[in-house]
Scaffold this motif. Structure first.
Motif, PDB file in Angstrom:
ATOM      1  N   GLY A 101       8.859   3.298  -2.761  1.00 14.60           N
ATOM      2  CA  GLY A 101       8.986   4.114  -1.734  1.00 14.60           C
ATOM      3  C   GLY A 101       8.983   3.120  -0.836  1.00 14.60           C
ATOM      4  N   SER A 102       8.182   2.831  -0.597  1.00 19.52           N
ATOM      5  CA  SER A 102       8.143   2.109   0.792  1.00 19.52           C
ATOM      6  C   SER A 102       6.967   0.733   1.037  1.00 19.52           C
ATOM      7  CB  SER A 102       7.244   3.189   1.826  1.00 19.52           C
ATOM      8  OG  SER A 102       5.791   3.381   1.826  1.00 19.52           O
ATOM      9  N   GLY A 103       6.752   0.159  -0.344  1.00 14.56           N
ATOM     10  CA  GLY A 103       5.542  -1.014  -0.334  1.00 14.56           C
ATOM     11  C   GLY A 103       4.233  -0.508  -0.208  1.00 14.56           C
ATOM     12  N   VAL A 104       4.100   0.749  -0.009  1.00 11.39           N
ATOM     13  CA  VAL A 104       3.182   0.780  -0.742  1.00 11.39           C
ATOM     14  C   VAL A 104       2.024   0.920  -1.797  1.00 11.39           C
ATOM     15  CG1 VAL A 104       0.956   2.787  -0.249  1.00 11.39           C
ATOM     16  CG2 VAL A 104       2.599   2.104   1.732  1.00 11.39           C
ATOM     17  N   THR A 105       2.216   1.871  -2.446  1.00 11.30           N
ATOM     18  CA  THR A 105       2.309   2.292  -3.791  1.00 11.30           C
ATOM     19  C   THR A 105       2.131   1.332  -4.783  1.00 11.30           C
ATOM     20  OG1 THR A 105       3.618   3.292  -5.122  1.00 11.30           O
ATOM     21  CG2 THR A 105       2.166   4.208  -4.008  1.00 11.30           C
ATOM     22  N   ALA A 106       3.543  -0.039  -4.554  1.00 10.28           N
ATOM     23  CA  ALA A 106       3.561  -0.917  -5.131  1.00 10.28           C
ATOM     24  C   ALA A 106       2.673  -2.118  -4.939  1.00 10.28           C
ATOM     25  CB  ALA A 106       5.026  -1.762  -4.609  1.00 10.28           C
ATOM     26  N   ALA A 107       1.927  -2.209  -3.603  1.00  7.72           N
ATOM     27  CA  ALA A 107       0.194  -2.733  -3.760  1.00  7.72           C
ATOM     28  C   ALA A 107      -0.639  -2.766  -5.185  1.00  7.72           C
ATOM     29  CB  ALA A 107       0.193  -3.041  -2.911  1.00  7.72           C
TER      30      ALA A 107
END
Length: 281
Positions: free
Chosen positions: A238-244
Motif C-alpha cells: 500500500g505505502s512501502g511498509v509491508t513490502a519491506a
C-alpha cells in the motif's frame, strides 16, 4: 546473502546480557491504530527505544511519493543517532504485528548501509510467549549515537521501474488478496493492482506463531510465483511498509528484490496509471 535477517528471542536475551548489547527498536504501528507510543509505554522489552513509523521512518506524504515516502538520509541519520545507535553496533528491530511494520526500519537501516540489523523473529509476541520480562513507562532518552548513514545499499524502483518489472521481470503485490483483486480499498485513491503484478500477501510469509516460515518453504512460496526464473524482482504494497517485510522474506529465501517505495498509494494517485482488477496479473 550479505547478512542474516532475523534474531531469535533466545539470542536477543543473550545479547542483552553481553558486554556489547544491541539497540532494540520497538516500531509499534498498525494501519488505523495511531496509539503505538501508548502501547509501547504500557509494556516493552527492557531498554527498547520507541520508533515512530509515520514521523521517523517516512517523509511527509504526497501524491507523488505516497503515504510513506522514504525519509531523507540526513533526517534518518538524526533519528538513528537519537535512538542511540553507535557505529558498528548491532540493532534488533521488532513490533507487535509479526514484524510487518518493523521491517520498514530493518529495510531503511540496511538501505542506509548498516549490515548488523535484524528482525526479532516472532516479534514481541515471541518475547511474551517465552515468559521474558517487560517494562512499562517511557524511559529517558539514550545517550546520542554516532552512526553515519549512506544510502542506496538496497535496490529501489520508481513507478516506471515497477511497470517495467511487471512486464519483463516479477513484480509482487504484498497487500491482502482482496485489495489486490480490487474488492476493497480502505485507504488509497483507487482499488485494484498494477497490471502484470502477482499477488503475494505478506501475511503468508509467517507461521501461526508470527515467526517467518523456514527458508525452504519461503523459497517454494516465491518460486510458485515466478521468483525462481525471474531475472529481477520488485515488491510493492500500500505505502512501502509491508513490502519491506516481503523483501526480508525473499532474502531469507535467497532472493534479492527491489522496493517500490511509493507503492499503490502513489500509483493509484496518478490518474494516468492503469489499474487492473481480479485475481489475475
Amino acid at each position: 546473502m550479505s547478512a542474516r535477517v532475523t534474531t531469535t528471542v533466545a539470542e536477543l536475551r543473550e545479547l542483552l546480557a553481553s558486554d556489547e548489547p544491541p539497540v532494540v527498536l520497538d516500531v509499534r504501528w498498525a494501519l488505523g491504530d495511531p496509539h503505538g507510543r501508548a502501547h509501547y509505554a504500557e509494556a516493552h522489552i527492557p531498554g527498547a527505544v520507541y520508533v515512530d513509523l509515520d514521523t521517523e521512518l517516512a517523509a511527509p506524504p504526497s501524491p507523488e511519493g505516497g503515504r510513506h515516502p522514504l525519509p531523507r538520509t540526513e533526517d534518518l541519520q538524526e533519528a538513528v543517532r537519537r535512538w542511540g545507535i553507535r557505529q558498528g553496533q548491532q540493532v534488533v528491530v521488532h513490533d507487535d504485528l509479526g514484524n510487518t511494520a518493523a521491517a520498514r526500519a530493518w529495510w531503511l537501516l540496511r538501505h542506509a548501509g548498516l549490515t548488523g540489523v535484524t528482525l526479532l523473529d516472532g516479534a514481541l509476541g515471541a518475547w511474551r510467549a517465552a515468559g521474558l520480562p517487560l517494562e512499562s513507562g517511557v524511559p529517558a532518552d539514550p545517550p546520542p549515537g554516532d552512526v553515519v548513514l549512506a544510502e542506496g545499499a538496497l535496490p529501489t524502483v520508481d513507478a516506471e521501474g515497477a511497470a517495467e518489472l511487471a512486464r519483463s521481470g516479477l513484480l509482487l503485490d504484498a497487500r491482502a488478496a482482496e485489495r489486490y483483486r480490487g474488492e476493497v480499498e480502505p485507504v488509497d485513491p483507487r482499488a485494484g493492482h498494477i497490471p502484470g503484478a502477482v499477488s503475494a500477501p505478506t501475511g503468508e510469509n509467517l507461521a501461526a506463531d508470527g515467526t517467518f516460515l523456514p527458508a525452504g518453504e519461503l523459497r517454494e512460496r516465491f518460486a510458485r510465483r515466478g521468483a525462481g526464473t525471474a531475472e529481477r524482482i520488485g515488491v510493492y504494497c500500500g505505502s512501502g511498509v509491508t513490502a519491506a517485510h516481503q523483501i526480508a522474506a525473499l532474502e531469507i529465501a535467497g532472493y534479492r528484490a527491489a522496493l517500490f517505495p511509493g507503492s499503490w498509494s502513489a500509483w493509484s494517485a496518478d490518474p494516468a496509471r492503469p489499474a487492473a482488477r481480479g485475481g489475475r496479473p
